[in-house]
Design an enzyme around this catalytic site. Structure first.
Site, PDB file in Angstrom:
ATOM      1  N   ARG H  88      18.360 -51.307  15.134  1.00 13.86           N
ATOM      2  CA  ARG H  88      17.709 -50.115  14.578  1.00 13.86           C
ATOM      3  C   ARG H  88      16.380 -50.471  13.904  1.00 13.86           C
ATOM      4  O   ARG H  88      15.433 -49.685  13.939  1.00 13.86           O
ATOM      5  CB  ARG H  88      18.636 -49.405  13.595  1.00 13.86           C
ATOM      6  CG  ARG H  88      19.923 -48.840  14.199  1.00 13.86           C
ATOM      7  CD  ARG H  88      19.715 -47.939  15.377  1.00 13.86           C
ATOM      8  NE  ARG H  88      20.975 -47.417  15.921  1.00 13.86           N
ATOM      9  CZ  ARG H  88      21.738 -48.045  16.825  1.00 13.86           C
ATOM     10  NH1 ARG H  88      21.402 -49.231  17.301  1.00 13.86           N
ATOM     11  NH2 ARG H  88      22.843 -47.479  17.283  1.00 13.86           N
ATOM     12  N   GLU H  91      13.986 -50.973  16.600  1.00 14.65           N
ATOM     13  CA  GLU H  91      13.598 -49.658  17.125  1.00 14.65           C
ATOM     14  C   GLU H  91      12.545 -48.995  16.233  1.00 14.65           C
ATOM     15  O   GLU H  91      11.624 -48.354  16.721  1.00 14.65           O
ATOM     16  CB  GLU H  91      14.849 -48.777  17.226  1.00 14.65           C
ATOM     17  CG  GLU H  91      14.589 -47.418  17.863  1.00 14.65           C
ATOM     18  CD  GLU H  91      15.891 -46.649  18.058  1.00 14.65           C
ATOM     19  OE1 GLU H  91      16.792 -47.169  18.760  1.00 14.65           O
ATOM     20  OE2 GLU H  91      16.036 -45.560  17.495  1.00 14.65           O
ATOM     21  N   SER H 114       0.942 -58.431   4.641  1.00 17.78           N
ATOM     22  CA  SER H 114       1.484 -59.781   4.726  1.00 17.78           C
ATOM     23  C   SER H 114       3.010 -59.760   4.809  1.00 17.78           C
ATOM     24  O   SER H 114       3.668 -58.992   4.096  1.00 17.78           O
ATOM     25  CB  SER H 114       1.062 -60.596   3.495  1.00 17.78           C
ATOM     26  OG  SER H 114       1.596 -61.906   3.591  1.00 17.78           O
TER      27      SER H 114
END
Lengths: 147, 147, 147, 147, 147, 147, 147, 147, 147, 147
Positions: H88, H91, H114
């Site tokens: 997830r 994704e 960063s």
């Protein structure tokens, strides 16, 4: 020791003793689908379930504890599965993937069928032209929302 | 001109005219699952079916002929699909792949569930905790035989 | 212990004892093609077959049980095989893949040649310009149907 | 213009005019397997063959010249083919690859079956349980030699 | 035990005893190119050759038998080799690949240079600007034929 | 416009006019190997060479300028080439890669054969058992040094 | 026309007119995160939202309709993103992936953080040592359940 | 012994003793996010931290030394993670990657957030519709500069 | 035993004894860059160097011999490195790759910077805004020549 | 129009007009390294810089605006670059990657060399044995911190 070691022991014991997944599921008191996935290292068992599974497969206390640890999921060794039975499911995703997408969006709008709040049932479907595998899947629809 | 061109024209016309897959299926007289897959370039239409689809989407005779050509199947641009809805199906294969395998072999012996002699039905399943997507798949079991 | 362990033991015993696949097949009473694939971990043996193979290769009861477990199939370590003999078969699929597709569809319509309801026979074909490998494959045609 | 352009024109003309590969092969006077592969951009035609194919598909002189150029071969868009019909052949290589290897070496020693000095024949095999696809392949055995 | 184990033992013994490939080849009575490839697990030795190699590297009878088994060929761990020396050969294929293709087809027509009916010779080529590696390859031309 | 456009124009013109690489090389006054690689977009031509090539293939001034630009090299569309002729060279690297490495290090110590300070010659080698392709490569040995 | 065409037009218009995502979001009346994702072809707009976005970017009615079509999601051209800004997020998943997993499971048990029932907020966080990017993500926890 | 061995021992001990990451973090005196990542082999501990962690997990002096060695980072076995929880996050990068890029550049100009000068906090967010996972990330903005 | 085993022993000993690469280099009498690469299994040591390194890390005679064997080079487990420090170098090649190419060709013409006749020096560069890593690379320019 | 279109126009104009990167850099008033990277679509120009570059390459106002848009970075078409000049840099990362890591950590502790707060200088280094390419890189060290 790792969850993988426990899974391998379960599989080896199953072969040696001729245990059936269906019987394991009955003793655990849950579906054969969930129980098999759990024994294959894809689901997490609570202490009671781990105890039953542990007794069936002769697992030590330490091994039973591993059944209660959330595993790193994904049961396939390659991105595209080589095993013909499993490949056919991959092929269904490949051939029908855009169809799933179109029909679910047409019915529900933008969102997905959950693979977490999900259950399924696999049955033999008698048929004169040769018995069939019947699989019923049920997953909660999760809508995308604006924010 | 290619089958892909015809598929893209069908999709563009669907958006422009607000056509629903369910309505196309009713006119073709087949399931919405097969009809949608066919319109998306995964199945082959006979002349009658191509005529109906052609009328709905304003396809020329040449374009209708392409609907009757067996397409190069596979609807996804990558081995692992990026679209979240389609990925969840891939994830089911990944997480439950070995479970499918174990349970089908336990019930039927060595062989596969056919992805060719196959049909499916996708429905909304009302539920107070949120409606669910229900998918029923039926594929013929094909046994490996000795020879 | 796993099916892979049994396969490796079979191969090592074959080398050590100089066993021929053809002889194994005769004792099992099946084709050399199916028998070899089974010994290499790609097919499932029944108890009688496992007993014969077990005797030939000196397998324990536990090892014979593994021969009866449906294996995770796929015998190649990479998507594109590096071994020259096996690569030539991959090359045939690559060069002739679309030709197979066109000709089977022209003869049968949309569908596939089954790789499950399948058998094959491999023979030496004497030839003055150098003997040839002759392979005859027979797979059931499975048609896509509308639904 | 490229060989690919000519291949695409041949395919589009085939669809538009309803041409059959078998008929093309008869006019060319060669097998349907070689002729189809050639029309799909995998083999090289001589001037006479290119002339016949050119007439059937309405190719210009420039396009016919391209039929005589040795193409960059390989007809599949991905390492693992997604099309179910072609995938089954890939699966045969995957499942039976080591079997091919063992049996050819057992019969011939170290070497390969040529994919160049190769021919094949694809036929319908009538069968009461459903007709079958029958493919006969013949490739010269090429031995590795010491030097 | 496997062919890979024997290869690793040969390499380890070579390092421990400071054996030179050139000396092994002289004793075997064949080229250093073929002999080295064979010792590295890419070629198949007959009993006489295996006996000589076995004596040099202290191989048991069982290990010598493995030298006579046709190996699964391909000596590189990745599709694109990382080792700089080997990569330069890959780079030659990448940069000059289409040139090889054009020039061989211009000279011979459609077909390939065999990698099986093949031999090569690698020599130091003295040069004032720095010595050079000289490699001469000779492979039989295999023509595609119509059928 | 890009170097690729110029390469494609050269190839198309070659087919249309039936030009031979050998003739181009003679006019340029260099080897057929370097000249072909240059025309295929892998080498950089000076103004004189570009002028000759430009005249042969009917290139504009702008196109000739591109022949003088150092190209992004690498002539293959995939990591593992699908074309059978080119694949055989890849196979040689795969099967003989570790042999090249062992023999060059045995002769020269740690370092590589340069693929830059490199030349090669490809010839037909008449042979009663079928003519052969003979390739002679010469690359400067570049030693790794300590620092 | 496709959703991708509309996305490209939106981006081109944004550059040409110097439009800011923050201003678009204010007019749409939703967060800048959701609005930007939607304009970049990752979310689905309703008719009112599409009308506002259409006016800002000068989209035709046909183009606005495409904004209402659920897109094939996934905004990156490769599995591992090459752009340094986006790669840093991939790196966080790579370095902290198992940490996310351990801590969420420790707090919630087996399940996932939804990427669908999800929202986020990205802000500048002033800091004397250099301002920071602050991102707050909120996703519903979805538990795996037994069945 | 390697850092990986120490990580595996820490995980195995955690399961065996039922240790919680939150408790480890409290004893170390740092956040649960950093501490967990460090125990999972992604961060470097100083001697004091290694001593505390070593005591909790029963690590030898040699093992504690490895905690002070900078590890080869990256905690995932594949480019695209298969575990649903971790996927997830992948994704989110895939769907929102270009959105992150657009909004950070709109606010800060060209540069990155960063992943080194970075911290995060993961919390349970109570919610009537189901509790949520809340993650706050803070990374220093690093601008590209001209030179 | 293999070179990899020796590398792992060196690394393990370094951690156990707290050895610094800089000190090893001083004893060997060469740069820390070359010495570290050699100890990490990327360079070949002569007998004197192997003796010094062997003494520092407690290597047996057999292990020292392996230091003198040319290793299979390439120190990264994946094509795209996951470790953040090493990835930044990969990113420099990705972002600046075409810039390197343009500027070297502009200065030198067609050719490459050698990675074999190459040396480098890595230093701390003090800076008020935070110290910097300074790397100076020097590789011989190797021109492509016509032939 | 996109940034890629502008980059391609710049490159085409450079070839057509024979422009040198060094001259562009002088007019822009920055290093040739940054300026070239910017013109190749990897850096973002401010209005003044875009104006100068636009004048040199004859860019329209719309095209100049695109120079001010932060590009999606990464200049290589494949994960492993095929161009020999660029590959050598990839090879340096592959061979020296773990050496960079060890030496930077030995000097600075855990952290990275920034590829953002980074600059470099590429020069010809005259040498009697053949001129060399000298590259000096300077990147800020960024330490991982505990939190």
């Amino acid at each position: 020791m790792s969850r993988l070691d426990v899974t391998e022991k379960i599989i080896a014991t199953k072969v040696a003793k001729g245990i059936q997944w269906g019987d394991v599921a009955k003793k655990v008191g849950l579906s054969k689908e969930w129980t098999t996935a759990a024994c294959l290292g894809q689901m997490t068992l609570d202490a009671r379930q781990a105890g039953i599974v542990g007794e069936i497969f002769g697992l030590s206390d330490a091994e039973q504890k591993w059944l209660g640890v959330v595993p790193y999921k994904g049961s396939l060794p390659t991105q595209v599965p080589t095993d013909p039975l499993i490949y056919r499911f991959y092929e269904l995703v490949s051939v029908y993937g855009t169809t799933f997408k179109e029909l679910i969006h047409e019915e529900f709008g933008d969102g997905i069928m959950s693979a977490i709040d999900f259950k399924m049932d696999l049955q033999r479907e008698p048929n004169d032209a040769g018995d069939r595998v019947s699989i019923t899947m049920s997953g909660k629809f999760l809508p995308y929302k604006t924010y």
